[in-house]
Design a protein around this motif. Structure first.
Motif, PDB file in Angstrom:
ATOM      1  N   LEU A 246       0.851  -1.184   0.000  1.00  0.00           N
ATOM      2  CA  LEU A 246       0.000   0.000   0.000  1.00  0.00           C
ATOM      3  C   LEU A 246       0.886   1.232   0.000  1.00  0.00           C
ATOM      4  O   LEU A 246       1.800   1.347   0.810  1.00  0.00           O
ATOM      5  N   GLY A 249      -2.270   5.668  -0.805  1.00  0.00           N
ATOM      6  CA  GLY A 249      -3.686   5.407  -1.001  1.00  0.00           C
ATOM      7  C   GLY A 249      -4.008   4.441  -2.116  1.00  0.00           C
ATOM      8  O   GLY A 249      -5.196   4.225  -2.431  1.00  0.00           O
ATOM      9  N   ARG A 250      -2.981   3.835  -2.708  1.00  0.00           N
ATOM     10  CA  ARG A 250      -3.176   2.915  -3.834  1.00  0.00           C
ATOM     11  C   ARG A 250      -2.383   1.628  -3.605  1.00  0.00           C
ATOM     12  O   ARG A 250      -1.429   1.610  -2.823  1.00  0.00           O
ATOM     13  N   LYS A 287      -1.359   2.736   7.275  1.00  0.00           N
ATOM     14  CA  LYS A 287      -1.400   3.024   5.841  1.00  0.00           C
ATOM     15  C   LYS A 287      -2.653   2.386   5.244  1.00  0.00           C
ATOM     16  O   LYS A 287      -3.090   1.314   5.672  1.00  0.00           O
ATOM     17  N   GLY A 289      -5.346   2.025   1.511  1.00  0.00           N
ATOM     18  CA  GLY A 289      -5.438   2.151   0.065  1.00  0.00           C
ATOM     19  C   GLY A 289      -6.729   1.539  -0.424  1.00  0.00           C
ATOM     20  O   GLY A 289      -7.372   0.742   0.276  1.00  0.00           O
ATOM     21  N   VAL A 320     -10.602   6.528   2.516  1.00  0.00           N
ATOM     22  CA  VAL A 320      -9.147   6.415   2.379  1.00  0.00           C
ATOM     23  C   VAL A 320      -8.478   7.768   2.637  1.00  0.00           C
ATOM     24  O   VAL A 320      -7.468   7.855   3.352  1.00  0.00           O
ATOM     25  N   ARG A 324      -5.782   8.879   5.580  1.00  0.00           N
ATOM     26  CA  ARG A 324      -4.472   9.432   5.241  1.00  0.00           C
ATOM     27  C   ARG A 324      -4.246  10.822   5.831  1.00  0.00           C
ATOM     28  O   ARG A 324      -3.114  11.321   5.809  1.00  0.00           O
TER      29      ARG A 324
END
Length: 419
Positions: A246, A249-250, A287, A289, A320, A324
């Protein structure tokens, strides 16, 4: 050598001094020692040195000169993961008094015969990497070199003028790299500003009109734990996202592992699934994603949990971005419990945190659209950066292997392909 244009090769230790670094773990009293910053493997990247996070060590005053790095010293990593083998950069003396750790080699060139920038270009070229791989001690995904192997490395030694020409060519490409990296940094700052302004109520005492503030469990009614299975590198299995997959965010699919056995369909990822890293170091726990269907079939490991949002109230993409947000990241860390070398966030406690969100789903969507526009521009710049770096590597190899025809072709391709 008799061939026209051929370049003589010499052992590295005949054109430079190779030295190991300071071994850590010793106890030096405050009265006897001096506290100084030092460079470690994490600071030495491929072609540049990152001093954003420096550590210090207490040493005896008489040890400083032995382990000190000076302007023009080439620092090389001894190994570890394959991508760290022989990774290096030239020190620019941005910290006047700085040492280097024992997992780094310091290579100090005799500048009458070898420019440090030229040497750095050679060791980072495919020719240099081939040498490291040929002599390194290798185990599964790990490789290391020792001082003797580094000292024995054959280095092409053209004239100083020729070396300057190679360096000048590569530096002009590096300027393109820096320009793109600067653009990416500015775009990230713009994105951060949009997110912070758009989610300002997170840090506010009062909840503004049009916003809700509820316990996360009210809009994330359930969570799913990932699979507990022994993973391997055989891609015939089911791709399994782990804690290192991760980023920003992806999903980051660069180092995938695979589950060799069947997985319950309920544990397969669906487009829009939000993953949360519940176990990691304190810097990385939390974290998150969103899965965008990057692979046809994938699952997730038990260090991750899937947060199932109530999509009638909460856009998973907004969830998400909320996770973050720096304020939320701090709140998540505050509820983490310490384990051996890691921390853990209990999903039940996570869902007790208060989430602030626009009640209107269209407002959530508008914020996400603004962030997506920034992400698209960042993605385009990253693609350009990858092209420039590939061009630089190709030109570097061509220059250092003396293949001018190949070099001319690379330059023409680069001029056509890089905006």
């Amino acid at each position: 050598m008799s061939a026209e244009g051929a370049v003589a090769y010499r052992r590295l230790d005949s054109v430079a001094e190779v030295a190991g670094g300071l071994a850590l773990g010793r106890s030096v009293s405050e009265r006897e020692g001096v506290e100084v910053p030092y460079l470690r493997v994490a600071n030495v990247q491929d072609g540049y040195i990152d001093t954003a996070e420096m550590k210090t060590v207490r040493v005896l005053p008489g040890e400083i000169e032995r382990y000190r790095v000076r302007k023009g010293d080439l620092l090389l990593t001894e190994g570890g993961d394959l991508d760290k083998l022989g990774r290096g950069a030239v020190w620019d003396n941005r910290i006047p008094l700085c040492l280097h750790q024992n997992h780094l080699f310091r290579v100090r060139s005799n500048r009458d015969v070898m420019l440090p920038e030229y040497l750095s270009a050679y060791v980072s070229s495919s020719l240099g990497k081939q040498y490291f791989l040929s002599v390194a001690k290798q185990t599964t995904n790990l490789a290391t070199i020792n001082s003797s192997q580094l000292k024995s490395m054959p280095i092409p030694c053209p004239s100083i003028d020729a070396q300057r020409g190679v360096v000048a060519t590569l530096e002009s490409i590096s300027e393109m790299e820096v320009a793109i990296e600067t653009a990416i940094t500015k775009l990230r700052a713009v994105r951060d500003g949009i997110a912070l302004r758009g989610m300002a109520p997170i840090a506010a005492r009062e909840v503004p009109s049009g916003w809700g503030r509820v316990a996360l469990r009210e809009v994330v009614p359930s969570v799913d734990y990932g699979i507990s299975a022994v993973l391997n590198g055989d891609s015939r299995g089911i791709a399994t996202l782990r804690m290192n997959n991760l980023s920003e965010g992806r999903p980051e699919l660069g180092e995938l592992r695979y589950c060799p056995q069947g997985v319950d369909s309920k544990r397969l990822l669906r487009v829009g699934d939000v993953l949360f890293n519940r176990t990691n170091s304190i810097e990385h726990v939390g974290k998150s994603g969103i899965w965008g269907g990057e692979l046809e079939e994938a699952t997730f490991a038990s260090y991750l949990v899937r947060l199932n949002a109530d999509v009638a109230r909460l856009n998973p993409r907004y969830l998400v971005e909320w996770l973050r947000h720096p304020v939320v990241r701090q709140r998540v860390r505050s509820i983490a419990t310490v384990a051996v070398q890691q921390v853990n966030v209990n999903p039940t406690r996570l869902r007790e945190l208060l989430i602030d969100f626009p009640v209107d789903l269209q407002e959530q969507a508008r914020l996400i659209a603004s962030l997506d526009a920034c992400d698209h521009r960042i993605s385009v710049e990253r693609e350009n950066l990858a092209k420039v770096r590939a061009m630089k590597q190709g030109i570097s190899d061509a220059l250092l292997s003396k293949k001018p025809g190949k070099l001319d072709h690379l330059v023409k391709v680069a001029e056509a392909d890089v905006p």
